[in-house]
Write a protein that holds these residues in place. Structure first.
Motif, PDB file in Angstrom:
ATOM      1  N   GLY A 102       0.794   7.611   3.762  1.00 57.81           N
ATOM      2  CA  GLY A 102       0.789   6.290   4.389  1.00 57.81           C
ATOM      3  C   GLY A 102       1.952   6.118   5.356  1.00 57.81           C
ATOM      4  O   GLY A 102       2.956   6.821   5.285  1.00 57.81           O
ATOM      5  N   THR A 103       1.810   5.139   6.255  1.00 62.98           N
ATOM      6  CA  THR A 103       2.819   4.908   7.293  1.00 62.98           C
ATOM      7  C   THR A 103       4.126   4.405   6.711  1.00 62.98           C
ATOM      8  O   THR A 103       5.194   4.777   7.168  1.00 62.98           O
ATOM      9  CB  THR A 103       2.284   3.872   8.312  1.00 62.98           C
ATOM     10  OG1 THR A 103       0.967   4.263   8.702  1.00 62.98           O
ATOM     11  CG2 THR A 103       3.169   3.797   9.531  1.00 62.98           C
ATOM     12  N   GLY A 104       4.048   3.538   5.701  1.00 57.51           N
ATOM     13  CA  GLY A 104       5.249   2.896   5.174  1.00 57.51           C
ATOM     14  C   GLY A 104       5.619   1.694   6.012  1.00 57.51           C
ATOM     15  O   GLY A 104       5.120   1.502   7.121  1.00 57.51           O
ATOM     16  N   MET A 105       6.513   0.875   5.459  1.00 56.85           N
ATOM     17  CA  MET A 105       6.930  -0.338   6.173  1.00 56.85           C
ATOM     18  C   MET A 105       8.051  -0.016   7.166  1.00 56.85           C
ATOM     19  O   MET A 105       8.896   0.833   6.885  1.00 56.85           O
ATOM     20  CB  MET A 105       7.419  -1.378   5.166  1.00 56.85           C
ATOM     21  CG  MET A 105       6.303  -2.162   4.543  1.00 56.85           C
ATOM     22  SD  MET A 105       5.463  -3.188   5.767  1.00 56.85           S
ATOM     23  CE  MET A 105       6.685  -4.484   6.039  1.00 56.85           C
TER      24      MET A 105
ATOM     25  N   ILE B  43      -4.099  -4.445   1.205  1.00 58.22           N
ATOM     26  CA  ILE B  43      -4.639  -3.076   1.228  1.00 58.22           C
ATOM     27  C   ILE B  43      -4.893  -2.710   2.681  1.00 58.22           C
ATOM     28  O   ILE B  43      -5.672  -3.365   3.369  1.00 58.22           O
ATOM     29  CB  ILE B  43      -5.967  -2.997   0.445  1.00 58.22           C
ATOM     30  CG1 ILE B  43      -5.773  -3.526  -0.983  1.00 58.22           C
ATOM     31  CG2 ILE B  43      -6.499  -1.558   0.431  1.00 58.22           C
ATOM     32  CD1 ILE B  43      -7.079  -3.839  -1.690  1.00 58.22           C
ATOM     33  N   TYR B  44      -4.189  -1.678   3.135  1.00 61.72           N
ATOM     34  CA  TYR B  44      -4.451  -1.150   4.474  1.00 61.72           C
ATOM     35  C   TYR B  44      -5.470  -0.035   4.309  1.00 61.72           C
ATOM     36  O   TYR B  44      -5.257   0.884   3.506  1.00 61.72           O
ATOM     37  CB  TYR B  44      -3.174  -0.596   5.097  1.00 61.72           C
ATOM     38  CG  TYR B  44      -2.067  -1.615   5.173  1.00 61.72           C
ATOM     39  CD1 TYR B  44      -2.122  -2.645   6.112  1.00 61.72           C
ATOM     40  CD2 TYR B  44      -0.993  -1.571   4.298  1.00 61.72           C
ATOM     41  CE1 TYR B  44      -1.128  -3.593   6.174  1.00 61.72           C
ATOM     42  CE2 TYR B  44       0.011  -2.514   4.354  1.00 61.72           C
ATOM     43  CZ  TYR B  44      -0.053  -3.520   5.294  1.00 61.72           C
ATOM     44  OH  TYR B  44       0.934  -4.466   5.363  1.00 61.72           O
ATOM     45  N   GLU B  45      -6.560  -0.105   5.067  1.00 60.84           N
ATOM     46  CA  GLU B  45      -7.604   0.912   4.880  1.00 60.84           C
ATOM     47  C   GLU B  45      -7.061   2.318   5.093  1.00 60.84           C
ATOM     48  O   GLU B  45      -7.378   3.236   4.325  1.00 60.84           O
ATOM     49  CB  GLU B  45      -8.777   0.653   5.833  1.00 60.84           C
ATOM     50  CG  GLU B  45      -9.882   1.697   5.640  1.00 60.84           C
ATOM     51  CD  GLU B  45     -11.122   1.392   6.442  1.00 60.84           C
ATOM     52  OE1 GLU B  45     -11.807   0.416   6.127  1.00 60.84           O
ATOM     53  OE2 GLU B  45     -11.405   2.137   7.398  1.00 60.84           O
ATOM     54  N   ALA B  46      -6.245   2.489   6.132  1.00 57.90           N
ATOM     55  CA  ALA B  46      -5.709   3.823   6.415  1.00 57.90           C
ATOM     56  C   ALA B  46      -4.902   4.315   5.228  1.00 57.90           C
ATOM     57  O   ALA B  46      -3.968   3.644   4.771  1.00 57.90           O
ATOM     58  CB  ALA B  46      -4.844   3.781   7.668  1.00 57.90           C
ATOM     59  N   HIS B  47      -5.313   5.449   4.712  1.00 58.98           N
ATOM     60  CA  HIS B  47      -4.630   6.123   3.601  1.00 58.98           C
ATOM     61  C   HIS B  47      -4.652   5.316   2.309  1.00 58.98           C
ATOM     62  O   HIS B  47      -3.864   5.567   1.405  1.00 58.98           O
ATOM     63  CB  HIS B  47      -3.175   6.460   3.955  1.00 58.98           C
ATOM     64  CG  HIS B  47      -3.008   6.938   5.356  1.00 58.98           C
ATOM     65  ND1 HIS B  47      -2.436   6.192   6.343  1.00 58.98           N
ATOM     66  CD2 HIS B  47      -3.410   8.078   5.949  1.00 58.98           C
ATOM     67  CE1 HIS B  47      -2.472   6.843   7.485  1.00 58.98           C
ATOM     68  NE2 HIS B  47      -3.067   7.992   7.275  1.00 58.98           N
ATOM     69  N   ASN B  48      -5.522   4.315   2.232  1.00 51.77           N
ATOM     70  CA  ASN B  48      -5.565   3.438   1.049  1.00 51.77           C
ATOM     71  C   ASN B  48      -4.172   2.911   0.700  1.00 51.77           C
ATOM     72  O   ASN B  48      -3.810   2.753  -0.468  1.00 51.77           O
ATOM     73  CB  ASN B  48      -6.117   4.182  -0.174  1.00 51.77           C
ATOM     74  CG  ASN B  48      -7.604   4.467  -0.060  1.00 51.77           C
ATOM     75  OD1 ASN B  48      -8.334   3.740   0.618  1.00 51.77           O
ATOM     76  ND2 ASN B  48      -8.058   5.521  -0.709  1.00 51.77           N
ATOM     77  N   GLU B  49      -3.387   2.620   1.708  1.00 54.19           N
ATOM     78  CA  GLU B  49      -2.011   2.170   1.479  1.00 54.19           C
ATOM     79  C   GLU B  49      -2.025   0.743   0.921  1.00 54.19           C
ATOM     80  O   GLU B  49      -2.730  -0.123   1.444  1.00 54.19           O
ATOM     81  CB  GLU B  49      -1.263   2.211   2.815  1.00 54.19           C
ATOM     82  CG  GLU B  49       0.221   2.341   2.687  1.00 54.19           C
ATOM     83  CD  GLU B  49       0.872   2.662   4.026  1.00 54.19           C
ATOM     84  OE1 GLU B  49       0.155   2.808   5.041  1.00 54.19           O
ATOM     85  OE2 GLU B  49       2.110   2.771   4.055  1.00 54.19           O
ATOM     86  N   ILE B  50      -1.257   0.521  -0.125  1.00 54.36           N
ATOM     87  CA  ILE B  50      -1.276  -0.792  -0.791  1.00 54.36           C
ATOM     88  C   ILE B  50       0.133  -1.354  -0.890  1.00 54.36           C
ATOM     89  O   ILE B  50       1.074  -0.651  -1.239  1.00 54.36           O
ATOM     90  CB  ILE B  50      -1.877  -0.674  -2.212  1.00 54.36           C
ATOM     91  CG1 ILE B  50      -3.335  -0.224  -2.137  1.00 54.36           C
ATOM     92  CG2 ILE B  50      -1.783  -2.007  -2.952  1.00 54.36           C
ATOM     93  CD1 ILE B  50      -3.973   0.035  -3.478  1.00 54.36           C
TER      94      ILE B  50
END
Lengths: 126, 250
Positions: free
Chosen positions: B90-93, B117-124
């Protein structure tokens, strides 16, 4: 015929966005260029973070397999792809952002299947 | 005289109650951000900001040491095409909130927790309120940090800290970074718009705070797709194990 041309032009316009760096750097391919190719599908993997299409191509350089990277499974679906649309052995027309180093291959930004289905992938959402 | 004071007090109380009531949304105490959101697109216009068409980006006020770390990272990946996302990370903050690669996000709101929930990479991300907030000493550092929320009238204020040092995104930062996001809801052409104003303060990496604003449009009845990314690597591993097990034993 005219409708088909307009549709394809739309597909290419959609696919001419500026690439994002969400998954992959745009360093390897030139997104200001488009190259059209026709071939036969050897394999198709629709997956994340990027899909992969391998097509058998015959041109002045000879007959060979060319590997193309493309969008994520999620964005290919959103662009209109549905299960079974691309299968090994199918004829396919592809539009790619070619590799900068001039080698075979590139990034798949639009395609047209043998039955005329056209899918354009917004390059801003790689 | 006494009667006049009582009337004045009652009138004052009514004004106070009415002011508090109208400072917040009429339907509930706070705006409801629940829903699926995508990069803001003005009617007939292009997507805005991160994840959509991009303009030139301003130079970041990085300290020399931080700039050196970023340049070292960029040299390392130069010509490879490699990014965290290419490795299912995930990108991270704050990168995830500033665009998440143009993918949609879903917000699920409860009074004591907001889940993003960000769809990309299921980032939560989870934003905690009140008694759900754990002491700072019990938090582990993460790429998305630890987020707490509070409401200031109709504005959701999210504070994030306990971040990993990260040089692999648009806003590199140290583990001392603190991010404040302010979310407000508005309406354009009958559609809900969510505006997120982000300010990151990180004296170890920056000479001044950095800010960016990101707008999201609601996707009516929208849905996220699962972002399965590791399965190909797992299938390759199974193939390796099969190949190994089929080899004759010595």
């Amino acid at each position: 015929m005219r409708t088909s041309s307009i549709l394809l032009a739309t597909v290419l316009i959609i696919s001419r966005g500026i690439p994002s760096t969400a998954h992959h750097s745009a360093a390897a391919q030139d997104f200001t260029k488009r190259v059209e190719m026709q071939g036969v599908v050897k394999s198709w993997e629709i997956m994340n973070p990027h899909g992969k299409l391998v097509i058998q191509v015959s041109d002045t350089k000879g007959t060979r397999a060319i590997e193309l990277e493309t969008h994520s499974r999620n964005n290919v679906y959103r662009a209109g792809y549905r299960d079974g649309m691309i299968k090994a052995g199918d004829k396919i027309k592809v539009y790619i952002a070619p590799n900068r180093d001039g080698s075979d291959g590139g990034y798949l930004v639009a395609f047209e299947t043998a039955d005329g289905t056209k899918v354009g992938l917004d390059a801003s959402q790689r | 005289m006494l009667r006049r004071s009582r009337v004045f007090l009652i009138a004052f109380a009514i004004i106070v109650v009415a002011t508090v009531a109208f400072a917040q949304t009429p339907a509930g105490r706070t705006p409801d951000l629940t829903g699926v959101w995508t990069t803001y697109r003005a009617p007939g216009g292009q997507a805005q900001g991160r994840g959509g068409a991009r303009g030139a980006q301003p130079e970041l006020p990085l300290r020399p040491e931080a700039r050196g770390k970023v340049q070292e990272y960029q040299r390392l990946i130069s010509g490879t095409g490699d990014t965290p996302g290419g490795y299912c990370l995930g990108t991270g903050m704050p990168g995830s909130m500033m665009g998440s690669g143009g993918y949609p996000m879903e917000i699920i709101q409860r009074p004591d927790q907001i889940t993003i929930i960000y769809e990309a990479h299921n980032e939560i991300r989870r934003v905690y309120f009140g008694s759900r907030v754990i002491p700072e000493k019990d938090r582990l550092p993460e790429r998305s940090g630890y987020s707490t929320g509070r409401w200031e009238g109709d504005t959701l204020v999210v504070e994030t800290s306990k971040l990993n040092e990260q040089v692999d995104q648009r806003y590199p930062h140290s583990d001392q970074a603190r991010i404040v996001e302010r979310y407000t809801l508005s309406e354009e052409g009958g559609q809900k718009v969510l505006t997120a104003q982000m300010t990151m303060t990180d004296p170890a990496f920056y000479t001044a705070p950095v800010s960016e604003t990101k707008k999201w449009s609601i996707v009516p009845n929208g849905f996220l797709m699962t972002y399965e990314c590791n399965e190909p690597a797992w299938l390759r591993r199974l193939e390796e194990l099969r190949a190994k097990s089929s080899q004759p034993t010595k």
